[in-house]
Write an enzyme that holds these catalytic residues in place. Structure first.
Site, PDB file in Angstrom:
ATOM      1  N   ARG A  99       3.314 -13.355   4.134  1.00 53.72           N
ATOM      2  CA  ARG A  99       4.004 -12.223   4.760  1.00 53.72           C
ATOM      3  C   ARG A  99       4.735 -12.629   6.045  1.00 53.72           C
ATOM      4  O   ARG A  99       5.442 -11.809   6.623  1.00 53.72           O
ATOM      5  CB  ARG A  99       3.012 -11.081   5.035  1.00 53.72           C
ATOM      6  CG  ARG A  99       2.427 -10.488   3.740  1.00 53.72           C
ATOM      7  CD  ARG A  99       1.864  -9.103   3.952  1.00 53.72           C
ATOM      8  NE  ARG A  99       2.892  -8.192   4.444  1.00 53.72           N
ATOM      9  CZ  ARG A  99       2.634  -6.981   4.921  1.00 53.72           C
ATOM     10  NH1 ARG A  99       1.396  -6.530   4.954  1.00 53.72           N
ATOM     11  NH2 ARG A  99       3.621  -6.209   5.355  1.00 53.72           N
ATOM     12  N   CYS A 102       1.676   2.541   7.295  1.00 54.99           N
ATOM     13  CA  CYS A 102       2.185   1.169   7.178  1.00 54.99           C
ATOM     14  C   CYS A 102       3.642   1.084   6.742  1.00 54.99           C
ATOM     15  O   CYS A 102       4.256   0.030   6.845  1.00 54.99           O
ATOM     16  CB  CYS A 102       1.303   0.332   6.265  1.00 54.99           C
ATOM     17  SG  CYS A 102       0.987   1.073   4.706  1.00 54.99           S
ATOM     18  N   HIS A 139      -7.568  -2.949   6.801  1.00 53.93           N
ATOM     19  CA  HIS A 139      -7.099  -2.900   8.191  1.00 53.93           C
ATOM     20  C   HIS A 139      -7.860  -1.826   8.978  1.00 53.93           C
ATOM     21  O   HIS A 139      -8.392  -0.879   8.393  1.00 53.93           O
ATOM     22  CB  HIS A 139      -5.618  -2.508   8.222  1.00 53.93           C
ATOM     23  CG  HIS A 139      -4.669  -3.576   7.820  1.00 53.93           C
ATOM     24  ND1 HIS A 139      -3.665  -3.362   6.904  1.00 53.93           N
ATOM     25  CD2 HIS A 139      -4.530  -4.863   8.242  1.00 53.93           C
ATOM     26  CE1 HIS A 139      -2.958  -4.477   6.764  1.00 53.93           C
ATOM     27  NE2 HIS A 139      -3.463  -5.406   7.557  1.00 53.93           N
ATOM     28  N   ARG A 172      -7.324 -10.157   8.294  1.00 56.56           N
ATOM     29  CA  ARG A 172      -5.947 -10.474   8.698  1.00 56.56           C
ATOM     30  C   ARG A 172      -5.799 -10.749  10.203  1.00 56.56           C
ATOM     31  O   ARG A 172      -4.869 -11.448  10.614  1.00 56.56           O
ATOM     32  CB  ARG A 172      -5.028  -9.308   8.326  1.00 56.56           C
ATOM     33  CG  ARG A 172      -4.995  -8.979   6.848  1.00 56.56           C
ATOM     34  CD  ARG A 172      -4.259 -10.030   6.049  1.00 56.56           C
ATOM     35  NE  ARG A 172      -4.311  -9.775   4.623  1.00 56.56           N
ATOM     36  CZ  ARG A 172      -3.473  -8.974   3.977  1.00 56.56           C
ATOM     37  NH1 ARG A 172      -2.510  -8.345   4.629  1.00 56.56           N
ATOM     38  NH2 ARG A 172      -3.593  -8.805   2.677  1.00 56.56           N
ATOM     39  N   ASP A 184       5.734  -7.533  -0.037  1.00 56.25           N
ATOM     40  CA  ASP A 184       5.050  -6.524   0.779  1.00 56.25           C
ATOM     41  C   ASP A 184       5.897  -6.010   1.946  1.00 56.25           C
ATOM     42  O   ASP A 184       5.375  -5.331   2.832  1.00 56.25           O
ATOM     43  CB  ASP A 184       3.743  -7.119   1.335  1.00 56.25           C
ATOM     44  CG  ASP A 184       2.652  -7.159   0.285  1.00 56.25           C
ATOM     45  OD1 ASP A 184       2.285  -6.091  -0.230  1.00 56.25           O
ATOM     46  OD2 ASP A 184       2.173  -8.269  -0.039  1.00 56.25           O
ATOM     47  N   GLU A 197       4.920  -1.866   9.180  1.00 57.89           N
ATOM     48  CA  GLU A 197       4.053  -1.718  10.357  1.00 57.89           C
ATOM     49  C   GLU A 197       3.284  -3.009  10.668  1.00 57.89           C
ATOM     50  O   GLU A 197       2.916  -3.248  11.819  1.00 57.89           O
ATOM     51  CB  GLU A 197       3.059  -0.581  10.094  1.00 57.89           C
ATOM     52  CG  GLU A 197       1.674  -0.828  10.589  1.00 57.89           C
ATOM     53  CD  GLU A 197       0.716   0.324  10.395  1.00 57.89           C
ATOM     54  OE1 GLU A 197       0.841   1.290  11.134  1.00 57.89           O
ATOM     55  OE2 GLU A 197      -0.165   0.241   9.527  1.00 57.89           O
ATOM     56  N   ASP A 198       3.054  -3.833   9.642  1.00 61.06           N
ATOM     57  CA  ASP A 198       2.205  -5.000   9.871  1.00 61.06           C
ATOM     58  C   ASP A 198       2.870  -6.102  10.683  1.00 61.06           C
ATOM     59  O   ASP A 198       2.184  -6.974  11.204  1.00 61.06           O
ATOM     60  CB  ASP A 198       1.716  -5.570   8.521  1.00 61.06           C
ATOM     61  CG  ASP A 198       0.717  -4.628   7.875  1.00 61.06           C
ATOM     62  OD1 ASP A 198      -0.075  -4.015   8.610  1.00 61.06           O
ATOM     63  OD2 ASP A 198       0.752  -4.500   6.639  1.00 61.06           O
TER      64      ASP A 198
HETATM   65  C1  CIR Z   1      -1.048  -6.386   2.058  1.00 57.37           C
HETATM   66  O1  CIR Z   1      -2.109  -6.697   1.514  1.00 57.37           O
HETATM   67  O2  CIR Z   1      -0.641  -6.977   3.051  1.00 57.37           O
HETATM   68  C2  CIR Z   1      -0.231  -5.262   1.462  1.00 57.37           C
HETATM   69  N1  CIR Z   1      -0.353  -5.291   0.037  1.00 57.37           N
HETATM   70  C3  CIR Z   1      -0.697  -3.924   2.002  1.00 57.37           C
HETATM   71  C4  CIR Z   1      -0.456  -3.780   3.472  1.00 57.37           C
HETATM   72  C5  CIR Z   1      -0.772  -2.409   3.961  1.00 57.37           C
HETATM   73  N2  CIR Z   1      -0.556  -2.356   5.363  1.00 57.37           N
HETATM   74  C6  CIR Z   1      -1.120  -1.461   6.160  1.00 57.37           C
HETATM   75  O3  CIR Z   1      -1.899  -0.644   5.731  1.00 57.37           O
HETATM   76  N3  CIR Z   1      -0.824  -1.534   7.451  1.00 57.37           N
END
Ligand code: CIR
Length: 255
Positions: free
Chosen positions: A85, A248, A161, A131, A60, A65-66
């Protein structure tokens, strides 16, 4: 200079985390092509794009951005809610340090994904989600509240999110799906509602005077066009299979 950090799509992208979507086969080459076109949209918006490497152990990583929240005063490295992650943070830390940004970190037991943090000027909105927990939100509140930001926290439901449910399309306007986030949280801002047939349409990336937006939401797009927003459409359906969207895939900051 406006910087956009992006991250290469891992060869293991089709092993991404999924929460709300059933697993569908992902064409990694097509996803990469869409990602490159997205990076060009960032360039056209005035960003200098730096793409970080990823690896087979980071499916991922493209959703950069996460793992950080960047504001004028520096960056906060998150502690992603999905344990798998957390190995993504090291590469982003190294890059942000190279760019000279002061860093702070969310600590255990706090968890926070950058996708749950929406910054609009000096206002910060934090979503409590699968999360991001209260401890993570409290730590962020202390860090940003301490340097003059107002921070509002509210639960999100039905989506991954906060920024699946709401994003800024202009300094005073949000695009929102009220089924997933309490609209009262955004009192004082103008709101554009997503079309009811397009619940996933609230994710838009306003940067450099344009709004980078998925080509997959024609009904909501019309509403945005009526507001005289300059839209730059991108095809991201292959990234959407991994529950990703336009915000993201980059970390944007002024250098
Ligand atoms: C996740 O589940 O962490 C990733 N497959 C998708 C993350 C998307 N992030 C976001 O929209 N900020």
């Amino acid at each position: 200079m406006l910087m956009a950090l992006t991250r290469e799509i891992s060869e293991a992208f089709d092993e991404c985390q999924l929460t709300h979507l059933p697993r569908a086969p992902i064409d990694v080459s097509r996803a990469r092509a869409q990602h490159t076109a997205y990076e060009w949209a960032l360039v056209e918006a005035g960003c200098t794009v730096r793409r970080l490497d990823s690896g087979p152990d980071m499916p991922d990583a493209v959703f950069v951005e996460d793992v950080a929240v960047v504001v004028n005063e520096g960056a906060i490295i998150t502690r992603p809610g999905a344990e798998a992650r957390r190995r993504e943070t090291a590469g982003v830390v190294a890059s942000l340090v190279r760019h000279g940004l002061p860093l702070q970190e969310i600590q255990s037991p706090g968890t926070l994904d950058g996708g749950d943090v929406l910054v609009i000027g000096r206002r910060v909105f934090v979503g409590l989600s699968a999360r991001t927990n209260q401890a993570g939100a409290d730590q962020l509140l202390k860090m940003l509240g301490g340097v003059g930001y107002t921070v509002r926290v509210a639960p999100v439901r039905g989506c991954l999110h906060l920024k699946s449910a709401v994003t800024a399309v202009a300094p005073d306007t949000v695009l929102i799906n009220r089924d997933w986030v309490p609209a009262e949280m955004f009192d004082g801002l103008a709101m554009v509602d997503v079309d009811p047939l397009e619940p996933h349409a609230a994710n838009a990336l306003a940067v450099g005077g344009v709004v980078i937006y998925s080509a997959g939401f024609p009904r909501t797009r019309k509403k945005l066009e009526h507001r005289d927003l300059r839209l730059r459409l991108v095809e991201v359906d292959e990234l959407q299979k991994a529950e990703g969207a336009v915000t993201c895939c980059s970390l944007i900051f002024e250098l």
